[in-house]
Design an enzyme around this catalytic site. Structure first.
Site, mmCIF file in Angstrom:
data_model
loop_
_atom_site.group_PDB
_atom_site.id
_atom_site.type_symbol
_atom_site.label_atom_id
_atom_site.label_comp_id
_atom_site.label_asym_id
_atom_site.label_seq_id
_atom_site.Cartn_x
_atom_site.Cartn_y
_atom_site.Cartn_z
ATOM 1 N N ASN A 32 0.863 -1.186 0.000
ATOM 2 C CA ASN A 32 0.000 0.000 0.000
ATOM 3 C C ASN A 32 0.903 1.240 0.000
ATOM 4 O OD1 ASN A 32 -2.371 1.460 -0.013
ATOM 5 N ND2 ASN A 32 -2.641 1.377 2.195
ATOM 6 N N LEU A 33 1.818 1.243 -0.945
ATOM 7 C CA LEU A 33 2.919 2.213 -0.921
ATOM 8 C C LEU A 33 2.456 3.634 -1.229
ATOM 9 C CD1 LEU A 33 5.627 0.077 -2.784
ATOM 10 C CD2 LEU A 33 5.139 0.192 -0.331
ATOM 11 N N HIS A 34 3.086 4.581 -0.538
ATOM 12 C CA HIS A 34 2.848 6.002 -0.800
ATOM 13 C C HIS A 34 4.215 6.680 -0.920
ATOM 14 C CE1 HIS A 34 3.750 6.307 3.456
ATOM 15 N NE2 HIS A 34 2.755 5.478 3.714
ATOM 16 N N ASP A 35 4.192 8.000 -1.067
ATOM 17 C CA ASP A 35 5.446 8.710 -1.360
ATOM 18 C C ASP A 35 6.531 8.474 -0.298
ATOM 19 O OD1 ASP A 35 4.314 9.642 -3.610
ATOM 20 O OD2 ASP A 35 4.081 11.715 -2.948
ATOM 21 N N HIS A 37 7.179 5.782 1.366
ATOM 22 C CA HIS A 37 7.869 4.512 1.084
ATOM 23 C C HIS A 37 8.865 4.703 -0.060
ATOM 24 C CE1 HIS A 37 4.060 2.575 2.760
ATOM 25 N NE2 HIS A 37 5.013 2.029 3.484
ATOM 26 N N ASP A 152 7.822 5.732 12.283
ATOM 27 C CA ASP A 152 7.611 4.648 13.254
ATOM 28 C C ASP A 152 8.806 4.645 14.207
ATOM 29 O OD1 ASP A 152 5.114 3.390 12.200
ATOM 30 O OD2 ASP A 152 6.363 3.229 10.415
ATOM 31 N N GLN A 155 9.457 1.643 16.470
ATOM 32 C CA GLN A 155 9.905 0.500 15.665
ATOM 33 C C GLN A 155 11.386 0.647 15.310
ATOM 34 O OE1 GLN A 155 7.625 -1.487 12.378
ATOM 35 N NE2 GLN A 155 8.892 -0.208 11.063
ATOM 36 N N MET A 186 2.670 10.982 6.561
ATOM 37 C CA MET A 186 2.146 10.008 5.595
ATOM 38 C C MET A 186 2.168 8.615 6.199
ATOM 39 S SD MET A 186 3.579 11.124 1.921
ATOM 40 C CE MET A 186 3.394 12.796 1.352
ATOM 41 N N SER A 187 1.088 7.880 5.972
ATOM 42 C CA SER A 187 0.967 6.528 6.515
ATOM 43 C C SER A 187 -0.035 5.753 5.678
ATOM 44 C CB SER A 187 0.464 6.610 7.963
ATOM 45 O OG SER A 187 -0.054 5.365 8.368
HETATM 46 O O1 PAF Z 1 6.849 -0.667 9.101
HETATM 47 C C1 PAF Z 1 6.309 -1.624 8.513
HETATM 48 O O2 PAF Z 1 5.714 -1.467 7.456
HETATM 49 C C2 PAF Z 1 6.395 -3.022 9.123
HETATM 50 O O3 PAF Z 1 6.322 -2.971 10.505
HETATM 51 C C3 PAF Z 1 7.655 -3.807 8.680
HETATM 52 C C4 PAF Z 1 8.921 -3.134 9.162
HETATM 53 C C5 PAF Z 1 7.667 -3.896 7.155
HETATM 54 C C6 PAF Z 1 7.614 -5.222 9.253
HETATM 55 O O4 PAF Z 1 6.497 -5.914 8.808
#
Ligand code: PAF
Length: 286
Positions: A32-35, A37, A152, A155, A186-187
Site C-alpha cells: 500500500n505504498l505512498h510517497d 515509502h 515509526d 519500531q 504520511m501513513s
Molecule cells: O513498518 C512496517 O511497514 C512493518 O512494521 C515492517 C517493518 C515492514 C515489518 O512488517
C-alpha cells in the site's frame, strides 16, 4: 524490476549481485505504498548498488482485533510505483513461504522492556511480530543496510536495539518523516481517516510542535505537559492513546538532564490509530 515470491529465487539473484561486489539495501514494507515509502527506496539507492523492497502483510504483528484482513493489498499499483523509483528487486512472499510452520509455532525474536510502552502498551505482541519478521527478512536478503522511516520511531528504536543486541551485520538507516501539506505524517493507514476527520487530524503534529515549543521555552514538568497536550487532542474530537516525552534512545520517560528527547503521540480516529513524533536536541540543561 525483478519480482520474487520465493526465498530461494531471491537468494540466488542476490548471490549473483554479491559476487559482482554490489552493496545490497533492503526496504521492508507491508505494501500500500505512498510517497514516504518511495523515499525509503531513494535513500537506500544513495547508499547501495542494488535495492530490494519487500512487501509482506505480516500477520504476526497484528493483534486479533486489528486490521490484518482489511489492510489494503495494492500489489499492481505498488509494483508500478517501485518501478518508477528504480527499485531493483521486489520480494513478495505469501504466508506459507514466510511462515511454513504456521504462526503459533514460529520461533520469535523478543526485545523486552522498550516494547512494553507507547505503541507496545496498546498493541501487545506487535513488536515481537515486527522483530521476528525483520530478522527473517535480514536472514533472507542479508542486506548491507536496511532503511526504516522515522515516523515509526519506536519500531526504529527497537530494531536498532535488536541489531545491536544480536550483533546483526546490517547498518540501519533512518529516513525522514514525509508529511502532507498540513503536517499529517504520511501513513498507509491514513486511508482509514474519514473526510470529516481529515481536516482535524493534523492536531497530532500541531500538538507535538506545541509541546516542543514549551520544552524549548523551559517547561520541565513533562507529565503535566503531556496531560495538557492530551486536552488539545480531545478538544479536536479524538481519543488519545498516549502523548509522551521520552529519552530518544531507550524511550524511557525523559529525565530533566536528557539532551536528546523525542515527543511521541498516538490518537484514535473512528477507523484508524495514527502516530507521530518529533525529536529535539537541547543544550546542556540546568
Ligand atoms: O513498518 C512496517 O511497514 C512493518 O512494521 C515492517 C517493518 C515492514 C515489518 O512488517
Amino acid at each position: 524490476m525483478n519480482t520474487f515470491h520465493t526465498i530461494k529465487g531471491l537468494r540466488d539473484a542476490l548471490a549473483a549481485e554479491r559476487a559482482k561486489g554490489h552493496r545490497i539495501g533492503l526496504v521492508p514494507t507491508m505494501g500500500n505504498l505512498h510517497d514516504a515509502h518511495l523515499e525509503l527506496v531513494k535513500v537506500a539507492h544513495q547508499h547501495c548498488d542494488v535495492v530490494v523492497t519487500s512487501i509482506f502483510v505480516n500477520a504476526l504483528q497484528f493483534g486479533l482485533n486489528e486490521d490484518w484482513d482489511r489492510y489494503p493489498r495494492t500489489i499492481e499499483d505498488d509494483m508500478r510505483k517501485l518501478g518508477s523509483v528504480g527499485c531493483d528487486y521486489l520480494f513478495h512472499p505469501d504466508d506459507v513461504e514466510m511462515y511454513p510452520n504456521g504462526l503459533v509455532d514460529q520461533t520469535r525474536v523478543v526485545c523486552p522492556t522498550m516494547t512494553d510502552v507507547l505503541c507496545g502498551a496498546s498493541r501487545p505482541g506487535h513488536f515481537e511480530g515486527v522483530t521476528t519478521v525483520v530478522t527473517k527478512l535480514f536472514n533472507i536478503v542479508q542486506p548491507d543496510l536496511a532503511v526504516f522511516g522515522i515516523k515509526d520511531f519506536q519500531q526504529l528504536a527497537v530494531i536498532r536495539r535488536m541489531v545491536e543486541d544480536l550483533c546483526m551485520a546490517v547498518e540501519i538507516v533512518a529516513a525522514p518523516i514525509h508529511r502532507e501539506p498540513d503536517g499529517l505524517a504520511m501513513s498507509s493507514r491514513n486511508s482509514y481517516i474519514t473526510a470529516a476527520e481529515r481536516p482535524k487530524v493534523a492536531v497530532l503534529h500541531d500538538t507535538l510542535q506545541w509541546m516542543a515549543e514549551r520544552i524549548r521555552a523551559g517547561e520541565k514538568n513533562f507529565p503535566a505537559l503531556e496531560v495538557e497536550a492530551g486536552k488539545r487532542i480531545e478538544a479536536a474530537g479524538f481519543r488519545v492513546d498516549y502523548l509522551a516525552v521520552c529519552n530518544s534512545r531507550n524511550l524511557e520517560p525523559a529525565a530533566l538532564d536528557d539532551c536528546h528527547i523525542t515527543l511521541l503521540g498516538a490518537l484514535y480516529t473512528s477507523g484508524a490509530r495514527l502516530i507521530d513524533n518529533l525529536s529535539l536536541t537541547l543544550d546542556e540543561r540546568g
